[in-house]
Design an enzyme around this catalytic site. Structure first.
Site, PDB file in Angstrom:
ATOM      1  N   TRP A 331       0.828  -1.210   0.000  1.00  0.00           N
ATOM      2  CA  TRP A 331       0.000   0.000   0.000  1.00  0.00           C
ATOM      3  C   TRP A 331       0.864   1.263   0.000  1.00  0.00           C
ATOM      4  O   TRP A 331       0.393   2.338   0.293  1.00  0.00           O
ATOM      5  CB  TRP A 331      -0.928   0.004   1.217  1.00  0.00           C
ATOM      6  CG  TRP A 331      -2.037  -0.996   1.134  1.00  0.00           C
ATOM      7  CD1 TRP A 331      -3.315  -0.773   0.707  1.00  0.00           C
ATOM      8  CD2 TRP A 331      -1.980  -2.381   1.489  1.00  0.00           C
ATOM      9  NE1 TRP A 331      -4.048  -1.933   0.765  1.00  0.00           N
ATOM     10  CE2 TRP A 331      -3.259  -2.939   1.245  1.00  0.00           C
ATOM     11  CE3 TRP A 331      -0.979  -3.219   1.985  1.00  0.00           C
ATOM     12  CZ2 TRP A 331      -3.562  -4.273   1.486  1.00  0.00           C
ATOM     13  CZ3 TRP A 331      -1.266  -4.562   2.209  1.00  0.00           C
ATOM     14  CH2 TRP A 331      -2.547  -5.072   1.966  1.00  0.00           C
ATOM     15  N   ASP A 449     -12.071 -13.074   4.775  1.00  0.00           N
ATOM     16  CA  ASP A 449     -11.256 -11.939   4.340  1.00  0.00           C
ATOM     17  C   ASP A 449      -9.793 -12.375   4.295  1.00  0.00           C
ATOM     18  O   ASP A 449      -9.219 -12.739   5.315  1.00  0.00           O
ATOM     19  CB  ASP A 449     -11.437 -10.761   5.308  1.00  0.00           C
ATOM     20  CG  ASP A 449     -10.885  -9.461   4.749  1.00  0.00           C
ATOM     21  OD1 ASP A 449     -10.109  -9.510   3.780  1.00  0.00           O
ATOM     22  OD2 ASP A 449     -11.230  -8.390   5.285  1.00  0.00           O
ATOM     23  N   TYR A 612      -7.167   4.212  -0.156  1.00  0.00           N
ATOM     24  CA  TYR A 612      -8.537   3.693  -0.073  1.00  0.00           C
ATOM     25  C   TYR A 612      -8.773   2.938   1.230  1.00  0.00           C
ATOM     26  O   TYR A 612      -9.907   2.692   1.619  1.00  0.00           O
ATOM     27  CB  TYR A 612      -8.846   2.792  -1.273  1.00  0.00           C
ATOM     28  CG  TYR A 612      -8.311   1.391  -1.167  1.00  0.00           C
ATOM     29  CD1 TYR A 612      -9.108   0.362  -0.667  1.00  0.00           C
ATOM     30  CD2 TYR A 612      -7.022   1.088  -1.565  1.00  0.00           C
ATOM     31  CE1 TYR A 612      -8.617  -0.926  -0.563  1.00  0.00           C
ATOM     32  CE2 TYR A 612      -6.532  -0.181  -1.466  1.00  0.00           C
ATOM     33  CZ  TYR A 612      -7.337  -1.199  -0.971  1.00  0.00           C
ATOM     34  OH  TYR A 612      -6.834  -2.476  -0.875  1.00  0.00           O
TER      35      TYR A 612
END
Length: 779
Positions: A331, A449, A612
């Site tokens: 990220w 997840d 995000y």
């Protein structure tokens, strides 16, 4: 030697050599005293051969199969000069029953793979589903006699196959197979050939099995040589009512198991974007890669029959921390050591690169990549699965089941305490299964997840969490229900530091998290809103009860006792689809005074560029304004942000967040809200130039217009399409400011029917640009 008769079904529990009868005592008793050592040794060897023929085989065996004759050696009799009758090897071959060949009937278009719904796998391997029969031919060295011959199959999986753990399976031959057990029956016999119908239980361990056949006759035993070409791939079976992954709707099975193209939603709650993802679970080599992922986990094969355990293992193996899983997350914005997450448009390239690199993580991925690959692996293994996007998705870091914002005495954020975050969107998965480990009513869709956020029992995995449990706030039910609940239904609570260092709750937002939870609709490319599966309607009595129930198990249960004033409110709205990247962003701030008295307030505003995930990158602008609100007044303020203010700070997903906070002078009421919006990117336009025919060269045109008033440097196009062309990159170069470009891509379709061609664009200045077109390929 007489043939021992047994109950046929009882042999499924017998070990490897069911026909050996230990005739102990007779030889020893009849042996004359004083016979030589050689004769004693001969008797011992005969006894040992009967007990363990694999350790003490007949000498001078020339066959490649393991061979045990089982013929008694007659005792030496007086007057015959100690000579014994001799049986030649050719005579043994005539009477011994051996397997000459095995035909699993594994053609993609054959009866087995069609009946097992595995005919779409572009592989010549034998692929079947558990809880269902399959047919196979066995050719023997002579005709099989049901009176004197015996036969059983052996299936082994894993490094240490064990009968007790279900990883070494002995399949007996019975007259008629019954459901729920490993059995085989002869359905046709043609001289030396036999067709068997073989059944597996719906709880069988999935994965790759090695197959051998063992035969027993009056003259001995033989075991066929293992041939890797006859390995069996066993999958979960959503068509079998007794399998825990059974899905009753055929339309949903077609979508969640057999559809190899998906849709992934991203952006913000007010600007939902979508991209097409190629799952490619039937592509050649993908099943092998999925089994490799399971094997690399190092988990016991005995647990691979339970889908709860398997999806938990896959959840951990899709990300790289702890176990060198499939995809490495990044990220940071710097992807120079790998591929930018926004470039990927399918799972095939990622999984093939992972297995090619012998299990080294592929660089790089973010949540939608993890979820897209997870969907591929589960669908490939037979578990119904879908990709799910949650907008305004909370990340709770302290198990409070609330999203906490800490402010100092001046209402400024205390950065080192604000560990909780709100992602503009987050992508995970739902998978379908019964949950016999939970109270009744918690089966069905389960949230899983695979993005590495928080550890679960020491591994970076999450779920499966029952959606029914999440919806009702039953966060005490496994696995990881508290984390999933906080993602979709936590309240955002603002805390202010007091002079003595303690904190007081000053405001809460109750309808912020878990908006427009989305997945691809069954049978169409439309968006299906499934928010109601995750929570009751916002503000309803049931929803508030669920929140209070869940938070009573969290670390801030006392947060629900503080009252707040409600006579002034603030709201941020946006016209249309919102601003485009390269242009000014314009919003509207609406303040409402619901009281019959005048209200004065000081309103602070701050706009930040964020990832995000909700992680802060840079503050673009700060402002404050004093406002007077007349009784019952509604005041709408225009707010704008110029392109020049944010252009140098943009990151992936081009997200901005406007934070408003203030205090009403007369009542000390605190106002606070955050509004996240993205800057829309243009689409790639893909147009086929000629009609598409299998085996014939065709061309497509890809066009794009640069929306920025600056040059795009080192632009790369990424193109792929199942049955159209393999994924590859096109290094285009620079694109001038506001310029329009087009390029022509040539391809030769390999598969008929409806196909999708996808393309994406990536460069340092602009990401998240992609396009898709439908191509009907003729035979």
């Amino acid at each position: 030697m007489p043939v021992e008769k047994r109950s046929i079904r009882d042999r499924s529990a017998v070990g490897r050599f069911p026909s050996v009868a230990l005739e102990l005592g007779d030889d020893e008793e009849n042996q004359e005293p004083g016979e030589g050592d050689a004769e004693q040794e001969n008797a011992c060897r005969r006894w040992l051969r009967k007990v363990c023929p694999c350790c003490c085989p007949k000498p001078n065996d020339d066959d490649t199969d393991n061979l045990v004759t089982g013929i008694d050696e007659p005792e030496k009799e007086d007057g015959i000069n100690g000579e014994e009758p001799v049986t030649s090897g050719s005579e043994l071959d005539e009477v011994l029953l051996k397997v000459q060949s095995i035909d699993l009937m594994k053609s993609k278009s054959g009866e087995n793979r069609t009946a097992h719904h595995t005919n779409l796998y572009q592989s010549d391997d034998f692929i079947i589903r558990r809880g269902q029969t399959f047919l196979m031919w066995i050719t023997l060295s002579r005709p099989f006699s049901h009176d004197t011959d015996k036969l059983h199959l052996e299936l082994k999986t894993g490094p240490l196959p064990t009968v007790a753990k279900g990883t070494h399976v002995i399949v007996p031959l019975v007259e008629e197979v019954k459901d729920g057990r490993w059995e085989a029956a002869v359905v046709r016999q043609d001289d030396k050939k036999m067709m068997l119908s073989v059944n597996s239980p719906p709880t069988a361990v999935i994965g790759r099995y090695q197959l051998t056949v063992e035969t027993t006759s009056a003259n001995g035993q033989a075991v066929s040589t293992h041939d890797p070409a006859n390995d069996i791939y066993m999958l979960f079976n959503p068509w079998c009512e007794d399998d825990t992954v059974f899905l009753h709707s055929e339309d949903e099975r077609q979508e969640y198991v057999l559809n190899d193209i998906g849709r992934i939603y991203y952006g913000t709650a007010d600007q939902i974007g979508v991209r097409t993802w190629s799952h490619g679970q039937f592509d050649d080599g993908i099943l092998v890669a999925c089994v490799f992922v399971l094997e690399k986990s190092g988990t016991p094969r005995s647990g691979w029959g339970d889908p709860v355990n398997v999806v938990r293992v896959i959840s951990a193996m899709i990300n790289s921390p702890n176990d060198s899983g499939v995809v490495e997350g990044n990220w940071s914005g710097d992807y120079s050591a790998g591929t930018s997450p926004t470039v990927w448009s399918g799972s095939v390239e990622i999984l093939k690169e992972y297995i090619k690199n012998n299990g080294n993580p592929v660089k790089y991925g973010q949540c939608w990549v993890f979820a897209g690959v997870f969907t591929t692996v589960l669908r490939c293994l037979g578990v119904p699965c879908r990709t799910v996007s949650n907008f305004s998705s909370a990340h709770d870091t302290d198990v409070s089941l609330t999203t906490d914002v800490y402010l100092d005495e001046n209402l400024d954020p205390i950065d080192h305490l604000n560990a909780d975050s709100i992602w503009n969107f987050h992508v995970w998965n739902d998978c379908w299964m019964a949950r016999p480990d939970l109270p009744p009513g918690n089966g069905g869709w389960q949230a899983v997840d695979s993005t590495p956020q928080e550890t679960s029992q020491g591994s970076y995995c999450c779920g499966p969490a029952s959606l029914a449990a999440v919806r009702n706030g039953q966060v005490f039910l496994k696995y990881d229900s508290p984390f999933v609940f906080a993602e979709v239904n936590s309240d955002k609570i603002y805390w202010q530091r007091n002079l003595d260092g303690t904190f007081s709750q000053i405001y809460s937002e109750k309808k912020l998290m878990g908006r427009f939870i989305s997945t691809k609709a069954v049978g169409t490319d439309e968006r299906n809103d499934i928010t109601d599966l995750y929570k009751h309607p916002e503000g309803s009595v049931q929803e508030r009860i669920a929140v209070e129930t869940a938070c009573s198990y969290g670390s801030k249960a006392e947060a629900y006792s503080s009252p707040t004033a409600k006579d002034v409110s603030v709201e941020v709205t946006m016209d249309g689809e919102g601003p485009e990247i390269g242009s000014d962003a314009e919003l509207t701030i609406t303040l409402r005074n619901d009281s019959s008295e005048q209200r004065k307030l000081l309103l602070h505003s701050q706009v930040d560029v964020i990832y995000y995930t909700g992680v802060h990158k840079a503050t673009v602008r700060k402002d404050k304004m004093e406002l007077d609100l007349q009784p019952n007044e509604v005041n709408s303020l225009d707010w704008s942000l110029e392109y020049k203010d944010y252009k140098d700070q943009l990151v992936d997903q081009a997200a901005l967040m406007l934070t408003l906070s203030g205090r009403v002078k007369e009542t000390q009421q605190v106002l606070a809200t955050q509004f996240i919006f993205r800057l829309r990117t243009p689409d790639l336009i893909i147009k086929p130039i000629v009609r598409a025919v299998v085996g014939e060269k065709m061309a497509v045109e890809i066009s794009f217009t640069n929306p920025l008033p600056q040059v795009l440097k080192a632009v790369i196009f990424h193109v792929e399409g199942l049955g159209l062309l393999t994924a590859h990159k096109i290094h285009y170069g620079d694109i001038a400011s506001r310029a329009s470009v087009s390029l022509t891509e040539h391809l030769v379709p390999s598969l008929p029917g409806p196909r999708k061609l996808m393309a994406s664009l990536d460069c340092k200045q602009l990401t998240q640009v992609h396009g898709v077109t439908d191509i009907m390929v003729e035979e």
